[in-house]
Design a protein around this motif. Structure first.
Motif, mmCIF file in Angstrom:
data_model
loop_
_atom_site.group_PDB
_atom_site.id
_atom_site.type_symbol
_atom_site.label_atom_id
_atom_site.label_comp_id
_atom_site.label_asym_id
_atom_site.label_seq_id
_atom_site.Cartn_x
_atom_site.Cartn_y
_atom_site.Cartn_z
ATOM 1 N N GLU A 1 -9.935 -1.057 10.547
ATOM 2 C CA GLU A 1 -9.662 0.067 9.660
ATOM 3 C C GLU A 1 -10.866 0.402 8.802
ATOM 4 O OE1 GLU A 1 -5.959 -1.000 7.674
ATOM 5 O OE2 GLU A 1 -5.526 -1.907 9.585
ATOM 6 N N ALA B 1 1.438 -9.748 15.364
ATOM 7 C CA ALA B 1 1.139 -8.443 15.966
ATOM 8 C C ALA B 1 0.248 -7.612 15.043
ATOM 9 C CB ALA B 1 2.453 -7.700 16.225
ATOM 10 N N ASN B 2 -0.327 -6.544 15.582
ATOM 11 C CA ASN B 2 -1.123 -5.626 14.756
ATOM 12 C C ASN B 2 -0.267 -5.149 13.586
ATOM 13 O OD1 ASN B 2 -2.396 -4.282 17.794
ATOM 14 N ND2 ASN B 2 -3.407 -5.703 16.439
ATOM 15 N N GLY B 3 -0.870 -5.161 12.403
ATOM 16 C CA GLY B 3 -0.154 -4.672 11.228
ATOM 17 C C GLY B 3 0.722 -5.721 10.575
ATOM 18 N N ALA B 4 0.692 -6.976 11.073
ATOM 19 C CA ALA B 4 1.551 -8.023 10.493
ATOM 20 C C ALA B 4 1.110 -8.398 9.080
ATOM 21 C CB ALA B 4 1.540 -9.256 11.389
ATOM 22 N N GLY B 5 -0.157 -8.121 8.739
ATOM 23 C CA GLY B 5 -0.631 -8.422 7.384
ATOM 24 C C GLY B 5 -1.700 -9.508 7.324
ATOM 25 N N LYS B 6 -2.241 -9.894 8.477
ATOM 26 C CA LYS B 6 -3.185 -11.031 8.535
ATOM 27 C C LYS B 6 -4.478 -10.724 7.759
ATOM 28 C CE LYS B 6 -3.300 -10.710 13.026
ATOM 29 N NZ LYS B 6 -2.452 -9.518 13.239
ATOM 30 N N THR B 7 -5.080 -9.561 8.082
ATOM 31 C CA THR B 7 -6.339 -9.225 7.405
ATOM 32 C C THR B 7 -6.114 -8.976 5.923
ATOM 33 O OG1 THR B 7 -7.325 -8.340 9.404
ATOM 34 C CG2 THR B 7 -8.228 -7.520 7.335
ATOM 35 N N THR B 8 -4.977 -8.372 5.591
ATOM 36 C CA THR B 8 -4.667 -8.165 4.167
ATOM 37 C C THR B 8 -4.632 -9.514 3.457
ATOM 38 O OG1 THR B 8 -3.380 -6.223 4.767
ATOM 39 C CG2 THR B 8 -3.000 -7.112 2.578
ATOM 40 N N GLN C 1 -13.797 -8.436 10.595
ATOM 41 C CA GLN C 1 -13.362 -7.998 11.924
ATOM 42 C C GLN C 1 -14.469 -7.212 12.626
ATOM 43 O OE1 GLN C 1 -9.720 -5.475 12.633
ATOM 44 N NE2 GLN C 1 -8.800 -7.360 11.858
ATOM 45 N N GLU D 1 -10.776 -12.660 13.293
ATOM 46 C CA GLU D 1 -10.934 -12.334 14.712
ATOM 47 C C GLU D 1 -12.339 -12.606 15.226
ATOM 48 O OE1 GLU D 1 -9.058 -8.842 16.044
ATOM 49 O OE2 GLU D 1 -7.518 -8.894 14.483
ATOM 50 N N PHE E 1 0.866 -1.177 0.000
ATOM 51 C CA PHE E 1 0.000 0.000 0.000
ATOM 52 C C PHE E 1 0.902 1.225 0.000
ATOM 53 C CE2 PHE E 1 -2.534 -3.195 2.331
ATOM 54 C CZ PHE E 1 -3.653 -3.229 1.516
ATOM 55 N N PRO F 1 -8.597 -2.961 16.823
ATOM 56 C CA PRO F 1 -8.935 -1.853 15.941
ATOM 57 C C PRO F 1 -9.358 -2.348 14.574
ATOM 58 C CG PRO F 1 -6.561 -2.034 16.195
ATOM 59 C CD PRO F 1 -7.167 -3.049 17.086
ATOM 60 N N HIS G 1 -6.353 -12.960 17.721
ATOM 61 C CA HIS G 1 -5.392 -12.486 18.715
ATOM 62 C C HIS G 1 -5.532 -13.213 20.051
ATOM 63 C CE1 HIS G 1 -3.377 -9.129 16.761
ATOM 64 N NE2 HIS G 1 -4.534 -8.765 16.226
ATOM 65 N N ALA H 1 2.636 -4.652 2.916
ATOM 66 C CA ALA H 1 1.752 -5.306 3.895
ATOM 67 C C ALA H 1 1.941 -6.817 3.845
ATOM 68 C CB ALA H 1 0.303 -4.947 3.605
ATOM 69 N N LEU I 1 4.209 0.659 1.308
ATOM 70 C CA LEU I 1 4.299 -0.161 2.519
ATOM 71 C C LEU I 1 4.006 -1.615 2.168
ATOM 72 C CD1 LEU I 1 4.139 -0.103 5.859
ATOM 73 C CD2 LEU I 1 1.754 -0.592 5.311
HETATM 74 N N1 LIG Z 1 -6.323 -0.322 2.603
HETATM 75 C C1 LIG Z 1 -5.124 -0.038 3.131
HETATM 76 N N2 LIG Z 1 -4.465 1.088 2.789
HETATM 77 C C2 LIG Z 1 -3.255 1.373 3.309
HETATM 78 N N3 LIG Z 1 -2.613 0.587 4.186
HETATM 79 C C3 LIG Z 1 -3.205 -0.544 4.582
HETATM 80 C C4 LIG Z 1 -4.507 -0.912 4.074
HETATM 81 N N4 LIG Z 1 -4.859 -2.098 4.634
HETATM 82 C C5 LIG Z 1 -3.847 -2.446 5.452
HETATM 83 N N5 LIG Z 1 -2.857 -1.524 5.420
HETATM 84 C C6 LIG Z 1 -1.607 -1.568 6.142
HETATM 85 O O1 LIG Z 1 -1.034 -2.845 5.895
HETATM 86 C C7 LIG Z 1 -0.455 -3.365 7.071
HETATM 87 C C8 LIG Z 1 -1.072 -4.706 7.391
HETATM 88 O O2 LIG Z 1 -2.407 -4.471 7.845
HETATM 89 P P1 LIG Z 1 -3.383 -5.640 8.250
HETATM 90 O O3 LIG Z 1 -4.688 -5.016 8.583
HETATM 91 O O4 LIG Z 1 -3.356 -6.673 7.249
HETATM 92 O O5 LIG Z 1 -2.678 -6.161 9.581
HETATM 93 P P2 LIG Z 1 -3.245 -7.200 10.632
HETATM 94 O O6 LIG Z 1 -2.158 -8.153 10.911
HETATM 95 O O7 LIG Z 1 -4.517 -7.744 10.187
HETATM 96 O O8 LIG Z 1 -3.453 -6.235 11.872
HETATM 97 P P3 LIG Z 1 -4.590 -6.304 13.005
HETATM 98 O O9 LIG Z 1 -4.230 -7.430 13.870
HETATM 99 O O10 LIG Z 1 -4.448 -4.986 13.696
HETATM 100 O O11 LIG Z 1 -5.894 -6.446 12.296
HETATM 101 C C9 LIG Z 1 -0.658 -2.324 8.151
HETATM 102 O O12 LIG Z 1 0.512 -1.534 8.239
HETATM 103 C C10 LIG Z 1 -1.816 -1.520 7.653
HETATM 104 O O13 LIG Z 1 -1.761 -0.186 8.126
#
Ligand SMILES: Nc1ncnc2c1ncn2[C@@H]1O[C@H](COP(=O)(O)OP(=O)(O)OP(=O)(O)O)[C@@H](O)[C@H]1O
Length: 614
Positions: free
Chosen positions: A610, A379-386, A427, A519, A355, A608, A551, A360, A358
């Motif tokens: 997004e 951890a938060n931001g690791a990329g799981k939801t992506t 989520q 989650e 992104f 959280p 988590h 992800a 970044l």
């Molecule tokens: N649509 C988007 N636009 C910009 N950045 C994004 C977008 N979606 C995710 N990110 C970024 O990609 C990274 C991975 O996010 P992701 O939501 O996949 O993490 P996660 O492991 O699921 O975190 P969490 O446990 O907090 O849900 C993060 O840094 C997030 O800010």
């Protein structure tokens, strides 16, 4: 009486049909000419409101071109008549076809525009009417209008007075039954889901673009019919009829009757025609009063009269079920047996997603086998939801492939991935609050098979079979989680934890080849966690392929067969829970930190989000 005939009879709105028959019989009972016209006017407004019901009330799309389509139907009837084509069926056919095209054209901006922008574009179509009429004045009569359009024919027989009245009532009833059959079908369920969340509609297998176009086109059809009836009823048309005030009045009537109820349309239309605003002394204030009324209704009375009737009916049903000692369907579920879930192998290879620079996801590989629960932690931001969003088609991968049962699904859109058998939860739970719990779970079945608009309209045996199967599967899935006692509750009344569980149940009811859970344990109390665990274990036993992002580490460790730990878009450890739990890198990047910040790694309720899909 056969079971089939009983189903057809109980499923037919006999009361409504009886009401229309009574209205049709009124002239024979002495109803005078003036009141016949008033009743026909109610029929015309009913048609106009019913179009808004579908596009605005059900689909949530503010496509307000109704009055423009109404005008096109009216002019088609008049122009055909003046050219010697007096058959009302021909006029209805041409007007309906033109309405469909107009619905398509006026709706296309809606594929790109947000609700209010679309409404403004629709207003523009209404403002265009006088100009178009004047440009085409050779056919339309310009601002002077077209008089003398009276006495259309039906199969060569002129329709005057009572005969035309019967045709107008019959045409309105026919359309209302068609509309009613559509909205209680899978198509209607998709529209209701889309109105709450396009993301959810896609994840349940509906193409939002196609659904929007269908809503615009079908919603325009009754306005075309209304135009024809209006012209032959008044015998004269001019552009002064088709104004913004008319649009606002019809919108007000639709909202008052109940925008998301088919039968709200005749109620709203009757109030519009017979209500106090018709009194001469009120006429000059009518626009202002409708405007104020719309604001008032929008703020305090959004469900309309039909919505109130629905609440009363639901309360009565719940009371009856409570008296009977079963709040909905548990007995039936018991008889239905188990739900098999045809899990398939999911493979993710070298998947990457960035992104704005970044990373992800940075080259993720993993395989999930049928009959297993695979957890993804990090951890938060690791990329799981992506990762879940990439698998489910919500996001497109920059690189890498995703295959389901050996078939590549990379690059497909969310509804296509869903139709291939990938079910998911979000989520932040996406649950249409006005649906009942049972309807929500049934919506999980939407992805399987066609929408089936025609079988629904014509009530073909296939429609009843699919409906029976959907209900049976929904009840079994509810009983999987011990939630069958909530079947008839409005979903919006459930606490957050139960809504989370309901999302899982909805996905399970769709018998997905792969189930992605984002989650699901967040915010669940101990009992909720137990129910979730039971549901997941039963899904696995039924053959499901389950991917769990979570988590709540104790929950993950107790339920998962395999765990992948992620850090900064990469998988840093994979294996059975005990192995991953002891992995030093996982402890350093995630488990150790959680231990320090959250002793005992208690369930997180505050994850959280997004967006709706985060
Ligand atoms: N649509 C988007 N636009 C910009 N950045 C994004 C977008 N979606 C995710 N990110 C970024 O990609 C990274 C991975 O996010 P992701 O939501 O996949 O993490 P996660 O492991 O699921 O975190 P969490 O446990 O907090 O849900 C993060 O840094 C997030 O800010």
């Amino acid at each position: 009486m056969t079971a089939r005939l009983r189903t057809v009879l109980t499923d037919t709105p006999l009361l409504v049909i009886a009401g229309f028959v009574l209205v049709a019989a009124l002239p024979s009972l002495g109803l005078g000419f003036y009141w016949q016209r008033q009743v026909m006017l109610i029929a015309v407004y009913t048609l106009l409101c019913s179009g808004l019901n579908l596009s605005f009330g059900y689909a949530g799309e503010l496509a307000l071109g109704q009055v423009a389509v109404f005008a096109s139907g009216a002019y088609v009837a008049a122009i055909l008549f003046n050219h010697g084509h007096t058959d009302i069926l021909l006029a209805l056919l041409v007007a309906t076809a033109l309405a469909g095209v107009a619905g398509l054209i006026s709706g296309i901006p809606g594929l790109r525009l947000s609700h209010w922008s679309l409404a403004l574009v629709s207003f523009f179509f209404v403002l265009l009417i006088p100009s178009l009429v004047s440009i085409l004045d050779e056919y339309t009569g310009g601002s002077a209008g077209l008089p003398g359009v009276l006495g259309p024919t039906l199969f060569g027989r002129p329709l005057f007075g009572r005969d035309f009245y019967y045709v107008a009532i019959a045409a309105t009833l026919l359309w209302m039954l068609v509309l009613r059959n559509m909205v209680v079908s899978r198509f209607g369920a998709f529209l209701r889901v889309m109105a709450e969340s396009p993301t959810l509609a896609e994840s349940l297998g509906g193409s939002v673009r196609l659904l929007q176009i269908q809503a615009y086109v079908i919603g325009a059809l009754p306005a075309g019919i209304a135009g024809v009836l209006f012209t032959y009823m008044t015998g004269f048309i001019s552009p002064t009829t088709f104004t913004l005030s008319l649009l606002i009045a019809v919108l007000a009537a639709t909202v008052l009757g109940g925008a998301d109820s088919v039968w709200g349309a005749p109620v709203g239309a009757a109030i519009l025609v017979l209500g106090p605003l018709q009194a001469a002394s009120f006429q000059k204030y009518s626009s202002a009063v409708y405007g104020i009324f719309l604001v008032f209704v929008g703020v305090v009375f959004s469900m309309g009269l039909a919505g109130l009737a629905r609440i009363v009916r639901r309360r009565l049903l719940l009371r009856r079920l409570a008296r009977a000692g079963a709040a909905g369907g548990s007995g039936a579920a018991g008889e239905l047996g188990e739900l098999s879930i045809p899990g398939e192998r999911l493979e993710v290879a070298g998947v990457a997603k960035a992104f704005a620079g970044l990373k992800a996801l940075n080259g993720v590989d993993l395989t999930v086998e049928p009959g297993t629960i695979t957890a993804i932690i990090g951890a938060n931001g690791a990329g799981k939801t992506t990762l879940l969003n990439l698998i489910s088609g919500v996001l497109r991968a920059d690189a890498g492939t995703v295959t389901l049962a050996g078939r590549p699904i990379t690059g497909l859109r969310a509804h296509q991935v869903s139709r291939l058998g990938v079910g998911r939860t979000f989520q932040t739970p996406l649950i249409p609050p006005r649906m009942t719990v049972l309807e929500v779970v049934e919506s999980g079945r939407l992805r399987s098979g066609a929408v089936g608009l025609l079988p629904a309209i014509l009530r073909l045996p296939r429609y009843y079979r699919v409906r029976r199967e959907d209900r049976a599967a929904a009840l079994v899935a509810l009983s999987f989680a011990g939630l069958e006692h909530l079947a008839h509750q409005p979903a919006g009344s459930l606490p957050l934890g139960t809504r989370r569980l309901l999302e899982v149940v909805r996905a399970v009811a769709g018998r997905p080849h792969v189930l992605l859970l984002d989650e699901p344990a967040a915010g669940l109390d101990d009992e909720g966690l137990r129910e979730l665990e039971m549901l997941m274990r039963r899904t696995r036993e039924a053959g499901g392929t389950v991917v769990l992002v979570e988590h709540n580490v104790p929950f993950v460790m107790s339920v998962a067969d395999r765990v992948h730990a992620m850090e900064l878009g990469r998988v840093i450890a994979s294996g059975p829970p005990d192995v991953v739990r002891r992995d030093q890198r996982v402890i350093d990047s995630y488990l150790g930190r959680r231990g320090r910040t959250e002793p005992g790694a208690a369930p997180r309720a505050d994850v959280p989000s997004e967006s709706g899909v985060a």
